[in-house]
Design a protein around this motif. Structure first.
Motif, PDB file in Angstrom:
ATOM      1  N   LEU A  72       0.780  -1.236   0.190  1.00  0.00           N
ATOM      2  CA  LEU A  72      -0.135   0.025  -0.049  1.00  0.00           C
ATOM      3  C   LEU A  72       0.828   1.262  -0.105  1.00  0.00           C
ATOM      4  N   ALA A  73       2.157   0.992   0.881  1.00  0.00           N
ATOM      5  CA  ALA A  73       2.821   2.532   0.685  1.00  0.00           C
ATOM      6  C   ALA A  73       3.657   2.591  -0.389  1.00  0.00           C
ATOM      7  N   GLN A  74       3.786   1.729  -1.261  1.00  0.00           N
ATOM      8  CA  GLN A  74       4.601   2.157  -2.540  1.00  0.00           C
ATOM      9  C   GLN A  74       3.728   1.778  -3.751  1.00  0.00           C
ATOM     10  N   ASP A  75       2.657   1.420  -3.543  1.00  0.00           N
ATOM     11  CA  ASP A  75       1.632   1.191  -4.862  1.00  0.00           C
ATOM     12  C   ASP A  75       1.550   2.656  -5.636  1.00  0.00           C
ATOM     13  N   PRO A  76       1.902   2.716  -7.062  1.00  0.00           N
ATOM     14  CA  PRO A  76       2.000   3.978  -7.587  1.00  0.00           C
ATOM     15  C   PRO A  76       0.867   4.577  -8.162  1.00  0.00           C
ATOM     16  N   THR A  77      -0.376   3.427  -7.988  1.00  0.00           N
ATOM     17  CA  THR A  77      -1.674   3.995  -8.402  1.00  0.00           C
ATOM     18  C   THR A  77      -2.129   4.616  -7.050  1.00  0.00           C
ATOM     19  N   VAL A  78      -2.039   4.424  -6.088  1.00  0.00           N
ATOM     20  CA  VAL A  78      -2.250   4.900  -4.675  1.00  0.00           C
ATOM     21  C   VAL A  78      -1.995   6.382  -4.627  1.00  0.00           C
ATOM     22  N   LEU A  79      -0.259   6.299  -4.892  1.00  0.00           N
ATOM     23  CA  LEU A  79       0.273   7.585  -4.393  1.00  0.00           C
ATOM     24  C   LEU A  79      -0.151   8.651  -5.630  1.00  0.00           C
ATOM     25  N   HIS A  80      -0.476   8.029  -6.812  1.00  0.00           N
ATOM     26  CA  HIS A  80      -0.986   8.951  -7.922  1.00  0.00           C
ATOM     27  C   HIS A  80      -2.340   9.655  -7.348  1.00  0.00           C
ATOM     28  N   GLY A  81      -3.229   8.675  -6.756  1.00  0.00           N
ATOM     29  CA  GLY A  81      -4.272   9.032  -6.246  1.00  0.00           C
ATOM     30  C   GLY A  81      -4.472   9.964  -4.856  1.00  0.00           C
ATOM     31  N   LEU A  82      -3.382   9.931  -4.236  1.00  0.00           N
ATOM     32  CA  LEU A  82      -3.265  11.038  -3.106  1.00  0.00           C
ATOM     33  C   LEU A  82      -2.982  12.303  -3.635  1.00  0.00           C
ATOM     34  N   ALA A  83      -2.566  12.390  -4.930  1.00  0.00           N
ATOM     35  CA  ALA A  83      -1.897  13.789  -5.350  1.00  0.00           C
ATOM     36  C   ALA A  83      -2.845  14.297  -6.558  1.00  0.00           C
ATOM     37  N   HIS A  84      -3.469  13.452  -7.116  1.00  0.00           N
ATOM     38  CA  HIS A  84      -4.421  14.028  -8.269  1.00  0.00           C
ATOM     39  C   HIS A  84      -5.751  13.154  -8.189  1.00  0.00           C
ATOM     40  N   GLY A  85      -6.740  13.921  -8.840  1.00  0.00           N
ATOM     41  CA  GLY A  85      -7.890  13.131  -9.364  1.00  0.00           C
ATOM     42  C   GLY A  85      -8.142  12.620 -10.525  1.00  0.00           C
ATOM     43  N   THR A  86      -7.223  12.934 -11.338  1.00  0.00           N
ATOM     44  CA  THR A  86      -7.109  12.256 -12.803  1.00  0.00           C
ATOM     45  C   THR A  86      -7.103  10.836 -12.672  1.00  0.00           C
ATOM     46  N   PRO A  87      -7.591  10.089 -13.749  1.00  0.00           N
ATOM     47  CA  PRO A  87      -7.675   8.463 -13.836  1.00  0.00           C
ATOM     48  C   PRO A  87      -6.400   8.190 -14.107  1.00  0.00           C
ATOM     49  N   VAL A  88      -5.955   6.875 -13.795  1.00  0.00           N
ATOM     50  CA  VAL A  88      -4.796   6.215 -14.158  1.00  0.00           C
ATOM     51  C   VAL A  88      -4.904   4.903 -14.825  1.00  0.00           C
ATOM     52  N   THR A  89      -4.342   4.636 -15.887  1.00  0.00           N
ATOM     53  CA  THR A  89      -4.695   3.264 -16.470  1.00  0.00           C
ATOM     54  C   THR A  89      -3.438   2.426 -16.099  1.00  0.00           C
ATOM     55  N   TRP A  90      -3.208   1.354 -15.546  1.00  0.00           N
ATOM     56  CA  TRP A  90      -2.438   0.550 -15.646  1.00  0.00           C
ATOM     57  C   TRP A  90      -1.406   0.377 -16.560  1.00  0.00           C
ATOM     58  N   ASN A  91       0.148   0.484 -16.650  1.00  0.00           N
ATOM     59  CA  ASN A  91       0.854  -0.098 -17.627  1.00  0.00           C
ATOM     60  C   ASN A  91       2.389  -0.178 -16.989  1.00  0.00           C
ATOM     61  N   ASP A  92       3.221  -0.554 -17.913  1.00  0.00           N
ATOM     62  CA  ASP A  92       4.631  -0.771 -17.155  1.00  0.00           C
ATOM     63  C   ASP A  92       5.288   0.752 -16.883  1.00  0.00           C
ATOM     64  N   ALA A  93       4.955   1.632 -17.275  1.00  0.00           N
ATOM     65  CA  ALA A  93       5.156   3.178 -16.880  1.00  0.00           C
ATOM     66  C   ALA A  93       4.855   3.576 -15.732  1.00  0.00           C
ATOM     67  N   VAL A  94       3.653   3.155 -15.457  1.00  0.00           N
ATOM     68  CA  VAL A  94       3.086   3.445 -14.072  1.00  0.00           C
ATOM     69  C   VAL A  94       3.810   2.776 -12.841  1.00  0.00           C
ATOM     70  N   PHE A  95       3.846   1.505 -13.219  1.00  0.00           N
ATOM     71  CA  PHE A  95       4.675   0.691 -12.276  1.00  0.00           C
ATOM     72  C   PHE A  95       6.191   0.775 -12.459  1.00  0.00           C
ATOM     73  N   GLU A  96       6.756   1.704 -12.857  1.00  0.00           N
ATOM     74  CA  GLU A  96       8.375   1.724 -13.247  1.00  0.00           C
ATOM     75  C   GLU A  96       9.148   1.421 -11.869  1.00  0.00           C
ATOM     76  N   LYS A  97       8.617   2.358 -11.092  1.00  0.00           N
ATOM     77  CA  LYS A  97       9.375   2.087  -9.705  1.00  0.00           C
ATOM     78  C   LYS A  97       9.164   1.256  -8.597  1.00  0.00           C
ATOM     79  N   ALA A  98       7.819   0.239  -9.237  1.00  0.00           N
ATOM     80  CA  ALA A  98       7.482  -0.751  -8.099  1.00  0.00           C
ATOM     81  C   ALA A  98       7.419  -1.822  -8.902  1.00  0.00           C
ATOM     82  N   PRO A  99       8.311  -2.448  -9.789  1.00  0.00           N
ATOM     83  CA  PRO A  99       8.384  -3.585 -10.740  1.00  0.00           C
ATOM     84  C   PRO A  99       8.044  -5.009  -9.963  1.00  0.00           C
ATOM     85  N   LEU A 100       8.330  -5.159  -8.839  1.00  0.00           N
ATOM     86  CA  LEU A 100       8.022  -6.416  -7.999  1.00  0.00           C
ATOM     87  C   LEU A 100       6.513  -6.398  -7.722  1.00  0.00           C
TER      88      LEU A 100
END
Length: 237
Positions: A72-100
Motif C-alpha cells: 500500500l505504501a509503494q503502490d504507484p496508483t495509490v500514490l497518484h490518487g493521493l495527489a491527483h484526481g485524474t484517472p490512471v490506467t495500469w501499464n509498465d510506465a506507471v509501475f516503473e518504480k514498483a516492478p516487483l
C-alpha cells in the motif's frame, strides 16, 4: 450506456450497507467488462495514524501478499490518487518504480486496470479501481467507457460515504452547534477563552462549557486537537 447508468447508479443510491454498496459497484464494474473491483479510502483523522477502509474481490492470495509486503505504501496508483484526481490506467510506465509489485500482481491475474481517486467534502480520500485478467484497455474502449467509469467511481465514493458516514468521513455523531463552531473558529485564530468571551459577549465559563462539549463530540483530548479535527472535517467552513 444510458441503461447501464440508470440501473447501476440506482442500485448504488439504494444500498443501505457497505456490503450492498460493494456488490452494486462490483455488478456495475462487471457490466463494463472488468471482473475485479476495489475501493479504498483514507480517513482524514487522526492525523498521526490515518486509518483506511477497503473492500475488493481480488484473489485472496493477492490480498494477503499485498498486505504482507506492505505494498500500500509503494503502490504507484495509490500514490497518484493521493495527489491527483485524474484517472490512471495500469501499464509498465506507471509501475516503473514498483516492478516487483507489478510482477506479482500480474501473477495473480491482475494484468489490466484503471483507477480514479475522489476527494470528499470532509477530507476523505477514496479510490475506485477496476481490473481484469484479460484484454488490454484500448483507446477506443477508454473513449467509449471512461465517462461511465468515472461516474461509477464518484457514485461508489458517495455511496460508501453515506452508509459509513460517522466512521468513513470521521464526522461526530452529533453536529457541532453554531456557538461551538464560532468558539472553535476564534480558537483557531489564536484567541484565548477570555478574548473569545469578550468578542462573543458571553462569560468565560460559557466559552469553556461549549469547548468541553465540543471535545466530547469530536473525541478530542484538548482544544487544539478539537480545532484541528474540526477544520480537517470541514466543520469550520
Amino acid at each position: 450506456m444510458e441503461q447501464w447508468s440508470r440501473e447501476n447508479l440506482d442500485r448504488l443510491a439504494q444500498a443501505t450497507s457497505a456490503d450492498e454498496v460493494f456488490e452494486a459497484a462490483l455488478h456495475a464494474s462487471r457490466a463494463l467488462g472488468f471482473e475485479y473491483c476495489a475501493y479504498g479510502a483514507r480517513l482524514p483523522v487522526p492525523l498521526s495514524r490515518q486509518r483506511t477502509f477497503a473492500r475488493n474481490n481480488y484473489p485472496e492470495g493477492w490480498q494477503h501478499r499485498y498486505e504482507e509486503a506492505g505494498y500500500l505504501a509503494q503502490d504507484p496508483t495509490v500514490l497518484h490518487g493521493l495527489a491527483h484526481g485524474t484517472p490512471v490506467t495500469w501499464n509498465d510506465a506507471v509501475f516503473e518504480k514498483a516492478p516487483l509489485l507489478w510482477e506479482e500482481a500480474q501473477s495473480f491475474g491482475l494484468k489490466v486496470g484503471w483507477a480514479q481517486s475522489l476527494f470528499g467534502q470532509q477530507g476523505t480520500r477514496g479510490m475506485l479501481t477496476l481490473a481484469r485478467s484479460g484484454e488490454q484497455i484500448q483507446p477506443a474502449e477508454l473513449d467509449a467507457k471512461e465517462a461511465s467509469m468515472s461516474c461509477l467511481a464518484n457514485a461508489t465514493h458517495q455511496a460508501f460515504s453515506r452508509v459509513l458516514a460517522a466512521d468513513l468521513a470521521g464526522l461526530p455523531e452529533q453536529p457541532l452547534t453554531p456557538r461551538q463552531v464560532d468558539i472553535l473558529k476564534w480558537s483557531a485564530d489564536g484567541k484565548t477563552s477570555s478574548e473569545i468571551a469578550e468578542i462573543l459577549g458571553i462569560s468565560i465559563n460559557t466559552v469553556n462549557f461549549h469547548v468541553k462539549n465540543a471535545l466530547v463530540q469530536l473525541n478530542a483530548p484538548n482544544k487544539m486537537a478539537a480545532v484541528v479535527r474540526a477544520a480537517m472535517l470541514g466543520l469550520l467552513n
